[in-house]
Write a protein that holds these residues in place. Structure first.
Motif, mmCIF file in Angstrom:
data_model
loop_
_atom_site.group_PDB
_atom_site.id
_atom_site.type_symbol
_atom_site.label_atom_id
_atom_site.label_comp_id
_atom_site.label_asym_id
_atom_site.label_seq_id
_atom_site.Cartn_x
_atom_site.Cartn_y
_atom_site.Cartn_z
ATOM 1 N N THR A 1 0.816 -1.211 0.000
ATOM 2 C CA THR A 1 0.000 0.000 0.000
ATOM 3 C C THR A 1 0.854 1.267 0.000
ATOM 4 O O THR A 1 0.335 2.359 -0.077
ATOM 5 C CB THR A 1 -0.948 0.014 1.208
ATOM 6 N N PHE A 2 2.165 1.103 0.120
ATOM 7 C CA PHE A 2 3.097 2.230 0.003
ATOM 8 C C PHE A 2 4.197 1.786 -0.953
ATOM 9 O O PHE A 2 5.363 1.691 -0.582
ATOM 10 C CB PHE A 2 3.685 2.599 1.357
ATOM 11 N N SER A 3 3.805 1.489 -2.193
ATOM 12 C CA SER A 3 4.741 0.760 -3.048
ATOM 13 C C SER A 3 5.847 1.632 -3.630
ATOM 14 O O SER A 3 6.739 1.111 -4.295
ATOM 15 C CB SER A 3 3.990 0.021 -4.141
ATOM 16 N N ALA A 4 5.811 2.945 -3.396
ATOM 17 C CA ALA A 4 6.943 3.765 -3.845
ATOM 18 C C ALA A 4 8.180 3.475 -2.999
ATOM 19 O O ALA A 4 9.308 3.743 -3.419
ATOM 20 C CB ALA A 4 6.597 5.245 -3.759
ATOM 21 N N ILE A 5 7.934 2.907 -1.814
ATOM 22 C CA ILE A 5 9.050 2.711 -0.885
ATOM 23 C C ILE A 5 9.804 1.420 -1.199
ATOM 24 O O ILE A 5 9.199 0.365 -1.368
ATOM 25 C CB ILE A 5 8.530 2.722 0.569
ATOM 26 N N GLU B 1 11.678 0.529 -3.820
ATOM 27 C CA GLU B 1 11.604 -0.028 -5.172
ATOM 28 C C GLU B 1 12.943 -0.517 -5.681
ATOM 29 O O GLU B 1 13.003 -1.405 -6.527
ATOM 30 C CB GLU B 1 11.087 1.036 -6.152
ATOM 31 N N GLU C 1 8.606 9.629 -4.783
ATOM 32 C CA GLU C 1 7.470 9.417 -3.897
ATOM 33 C C GLU C 1 7.817 8.708 -2.599
ATOM 34 O O GLU C 1 6.935 8.390 -1.802
ATOM 35 C CB GLU C 1 6.342 8.716 -4.673
ATOM 36 N N GLU C 2 9.105 8.495 -2.369
ATOM 37 C CA GLU C 2 9.494 8.021 -1.028
ATOM 38 C C GLU C 2 10.282 9.092 -0.286
ATOM 39 O O GLU C 2 10.926 8.815 0.728
ATOM 40 C CB GLU C 2 10.276 6.693 -1.104
#
Lengths: 312, 617
Positions: free
Chosen positions: A4-8, A10, A54-55
């Motif tokens: 649910t926080f997939s920018a983190i 990567e 986005e992180e």
């Protein structure tokens, strides 16, 4: 790791230009302003460490330099004058997986936000704090700032400021920052390297970034020529030695008043960051709190059990 | 009246008044009685006159009583300046006796510790006793305590004496002592309790009428304060982050949260000042955690700035404001309701905040939950405005009241899976502040979510969050933020919880209007005023300060000819708010104001009503 926080996390290759907004707004800084150099160095540094827009949470105060949150593509938070640090550090506690950067001017950080600077450094939160130090208030038109030299003249100080400038590096050291450096807008390569180190350092990284103000601080130098204290033969000190670091800071701050620009890494300490301390004491969860709210399997505690055990 | 006891234990700060009284209150509750407590204490660590009052009786209790009928005067063992007539603080050792004589009802009981209090030092004592028909039992509590343990255990001796004089069974007291103490400390306290009980029963001839009332609860009860209720409400709404700075009386709720949060994997932060405290709540909330902060009025002054930021960036946070007597440092440990205007109007610009003022511990629990639901449903700051009175008073509530499901949801957010299809600026920034959001609530993304990046700014901003001074954008954004309030009004009205409470017979010709913690006190006063048979007065206790319940207040005022507005401040701030919203009722409103630092007793409201409403005819 988290759907649910997939920018983190990567772990992809990140290009510096991903941090440039594709269209307006373009920076409204004056031509020749040192703030452009911070923006460029930051784009290079964050991409070099492989963090994507986005992180990253960039929290700024208010002032010319604090507008950087509009010009650096990421989650930005342009907050209140002097209050970037308490917002930034709480966001980091809520989600330590974020790269949290706080930024603002010298009036913002060393003046109105001085108390937060002292305590955030003391607590050693794992965040990067960039102070754009141009030795003057820019956006409000040239008043003396905490770092202005004695004698600085403006409409508010018509006879020249009677105050000595504060010593920002020494302040950071006394307060407890665990990575302290000074760099300058005119030294982009060193600035980028220092930012990379600051991001990678686990603890509070304080960067005093000399940024010339061509409009309100015309008397002040363009921060050239600069000397890198690590590279110069003239200086020999160990930034891991607090006493030597303190001496070198004192010399650097005094030299700036005399128009001599010293830059470099001044203090590096490996003491545990605040979140490490809190986690080791059981006063902070290991898994970022922010993820719990989207975890469908988490069984939320309720007060009923406390009421039964403590109040009957 | 004699069916209830109102017991005061009085001593110096540090004499263990609070813990002793809380345990005794719990013992009374376990014995089947209803409880209402009240505390009086100085801003001082050691010494200074302090008391805790427990009202206990078989019927429901909504307020402190009128005066009290049983005094356990321990004396102040930390008292300064004994026997120096000119001393600024007077003879402090005897103050726990002398300072409490004014409020002691006729026929009341006095137990005092002759080990600390020299009765010769108390002016006109025997005359006062005779005049008021008091029943006095001098006991050397200190000596009894010393004999079995240490002299600080004289509290226990005092409780033993109290139980003996009330002919109360010791077993609930002993059970609580056993749970709280261990080893020799327990043994010593137990024998002090039993020995004093026996000695008093054997030695004195009881001349007083007051005895332990019989009562029974139909279900198990919990003894909680407003501060507890607030903390438990926050916990059940999934609040897992608190930041604060100590300041009486908000410290109580802060302390409870700091104790609970590590246990549930939450985070508590004591920080450098209240600007930081509120800013931390904003930061934690921004990163996706339900967060709160708070203070008393003084610290709330510092929060004015981050409060405005939360309004502008539409960050959900819950702030507590526990009022005490002001301005400035005021009277730190005394109650007041003089921060209403402060909380409504502080911070620059037109405000978009919700303010709730619960009236009792049940409302405090439910409205704290409501506060989080509104904050995290509508993305704005919500303030829970209460006071030293509500925060500190203990009352019994059925345990089952707290048997509820937690609610960690944040309806004002957007799921990552919905972000790709949500409106974005061509640059890729998410429209966090979109113009056409239903009910004005534009859902927020959270850092770390893909396709969610946006810019939050304390400056006026465009849908993606960039600074803008464009007049058209400005008006749209202001109107959108303001438009949340009608939806919030509907949300509050749709909840099956107590907010604005009407009380008493519908047909009553007169009204009493109040807000916040006076709720129970006016209800008791209303019962008394109506006790002769004919309906005379009814009440409305308001909790929704903002958005203001215009309709409900209007129809209440329309239904009576005159209304007494009861509040604890000198400028009639709530009456002013009513007039501001309703305009037309100015000549029907009569203020009853108290600002001496102590909460109203029901009799004061009865007397105020008779003078200002009835007497005005």
């Amino acid at each position: 790791m988290n759907t649910t926080f997939s920018a983190i996390g990567e772990n992809r290759t990140v290009e510096a230009n991903e941090f440039t907004p594709e269209i307006e707004p373009q920076p409204t800084w004056c031509p020749g302003c040192g703030d452009f150099a911070v923006l460029n160095a930051l784009k290079k540094a964050v991409s070099e460490v492989g963090r994507s827009p986005e992180e990253v949470l960039l929290v700024t105060g208010v002032g010319c330099s604090s507008k950087i949150s509009s010009y650096f593509e990421c989650y930005g938070f342009h907050s209140l004058h002097g209050r970037s640090l308490p917002i930034a550090r709480a966001a980091k506690l809520a989600n330590p997986d974020l790269l949290v950067i706080a930024a603002g001017g010298d009036g913002d950080g060393y003046g109105i936000g001085g108390n937060h600077f002292m305590h955030t450094a003391r607590e050693n939160h794992d965040i990067v704090y960039i102070v754009f130090n141009n030795e003057v208030f820019g956006l409000t038109k040239g008043q003396a700032s905490p770092t202005s030299l004695k004698g600085h003249k403006s409409k508010e100080q018509p006879l020249g400021s009677a105050k000595d400038p504060i010593r920002p590096l020494s302040m950071g050291l006394a307060a407890g920052a665990s990575y302290i450096a000074r760099t300058a807008a005119v030294n982009p390569s060193q600035a980028k390297d220092i930012l990379v180190e600051a991001i990678q350092h686990e603890g509070f990284s304080h960067i005093d970034f000399l940024t010339q103000c061509p409009t309100w601080n015309k008397d002040a130098k363009q921060y050239v020529p600069y000397v890198d204290v690590q590279k110069s033969e003239e200086y020999d000190f160990d930034p891991r030695n607090r006493v030597e670091a303190a001496q070198m800071m004192y010399e650097t701050e005094t030299a700036l008043s005399d128009g001599k620009i010293l830059t470099g890494r001044y203090f590096i300490d490996n003491r545990p960051s605040y979140q490490q301390e809190k986690i080791s004491r059981g006063s902070m969860p290991k898994e970022p709190l922010a993820y719990r709210y989207t975890d469908q399997n988490y069984k939320w505690e309720r007060s009923f059990n406390y009421v039964k055990n403590r109040h009957t | 009246m004699d069916s209830e006891i109102i017991w005061r234990i009085a001593g110096g700060s540090g004499d263990g008044i609070v813990s002793t009284s809380e345990n005794f209150a719990k013992a009374l509750m376990r014995s089947g009685l209803n409880i209402f407590t009240h505390r009086h204490y100085p801003s001082r660590i050691r010494g200074g006159h302090t008391y805790a009052e427990i009202r206990a009786g078989p019927s429901e209790l909504k307020s402190r009583g009128d005066g009290y009928n049983f005094l356990l005067a321990l004396g102040d063992s930390f008292g300064r300046n004994q026997k120096i007539d000119s001393a600024y603080y007077g003879n402090e050792r005897i103050k726990p006796l002398t300072e409490n004589l004014d409020d002691l009802n006729e026929g009341g009981v006095i137990v005092y510790d002759t080990g600390i209090i020299d009765i010769e030092d108390v002016p006109n004592f025997s005359e006062l006793v005779a005049e008021n028909n008091w029943h006095v039992y001098p006991i050397d509590l200190r000596a009894i305590a010393k004999e079995e343990g240490r002299d600080i255990m004289r509290n226990t001796a005092g409780v033993g004496a109290t139980a003996a004089l009330l002919e109360m069974d010791l077993s609930p007291i002993e059970a609580l002592m056993k749970a709280a103490m261990k080893g020799p400390i327990f043994e010593q306290n137990l024998s002090i309790l039993r020995n004093t009980h026996k000695m008093v029963s054997d030695t004195f001839e009881f001349t007083h009428d007051i005895r332990f009332p019989t009562g029974e609860h139909s279900e198990p009860q919990a003894l909680v304060s407003g501060s507890h209720s607030i903390a438990y409400g926050a916990l059940d709404e999934g609040c897992r982050f608190i930041a604060g700075y100590p300041m009486t009386p908000w410290t109580a709720a802060f302390t409870i949260m700091c104790g609970l949060l590590p246990d549930v994997g939450g985070i508590s932060e004591q920080v450098e000042d209240e600007i930081a405290a509120a800013a931390l709540a904003i930061g934690a909330s921004h990163a996706g955690v339900k967060a709160m902060s708070g203070s008393a009025g003084g610290g709330f002054s510092l929060m004015s700035e981050p409060l405005g930021l939360a309004e502008m960036v539409e960050e959900p946070i819950v702030l507590l404001e526990a009022q005490r007597a002001g301005p400035a440092t005021g009277m730190p440990t005394k109650t007041e309701q003089a921060d209403l205007d402060h909380v409504l109007y502080t911070s620059q610009g037109d405000s978009t905040r919700v303010i709730l003022a619960p009236g009792d511990p049940k409302e405090a629990y439910e409205q704290t939950r409501l506060a989080f639901q509104i904050a995290y449903g509508y993305n704005l700051p919500v303030i829970l405005l209460y006071d030293q009175k509500l925060g500190g008073e203990l009352r019994n509530i059925p345990v089952s009241f707290f048997d509820r499901e937690p609610n960690p949801t944040m309806p004002g957010t957007i799921a990552e899976s919905d972000l790709p299809n949500a409106p974005h600026h061509p640059s890729g920034k998410y429209h966090r502040y979109r113009y056409d959001a239903p009910n004005g609530v534009s859902p927020r993304s959270i850092p770390g979510q893909k396709h969610g990046r946006f810019h939050a700014s304390g400056n006026e901003h465009t849908p993606e969050g960039h600074i803008s001074e464009d007049p058209i954008n400005r008006v749209i954004q202001v109107d959108r933020r303001m438009s949340k309030f009608s939806a919030i009004r509907d949300y509050i009205d749709s909840q099956d919880i107590s907010t604005n409470t009407e009380y008493g017979p519908d047909s009553a010709p007169y009204g009493i209007l109040t807000w916040g913690s006076n709720k129970g006190t006016i209800e008791e006063a209303i019962d008394r005023l109506n006790s002769s048979g004919d309906p005379i007065v009814k009440g409305l206790s308001v909790s929704d300060i903002c958005p203001f319940p215009t309709q409900q207040v209007t129809s209440f005022l329309d239904s009576v000819s005159k209304t007494l507005v009861v509040e604890m401040n000198v400028t009639g701030q709530f009456q002013g708010l009513v007039k501001r919203h309703l305009g037309a009722y100015g000549d029907q409103l009569y203020g009853l104001l108290k600002y001496d630092g102590n909460p109203f007793e029901p009799a004061e409201i009865v007397a105020g009503f008779e003078e200002k409403i009835i007497g005005d005819n």
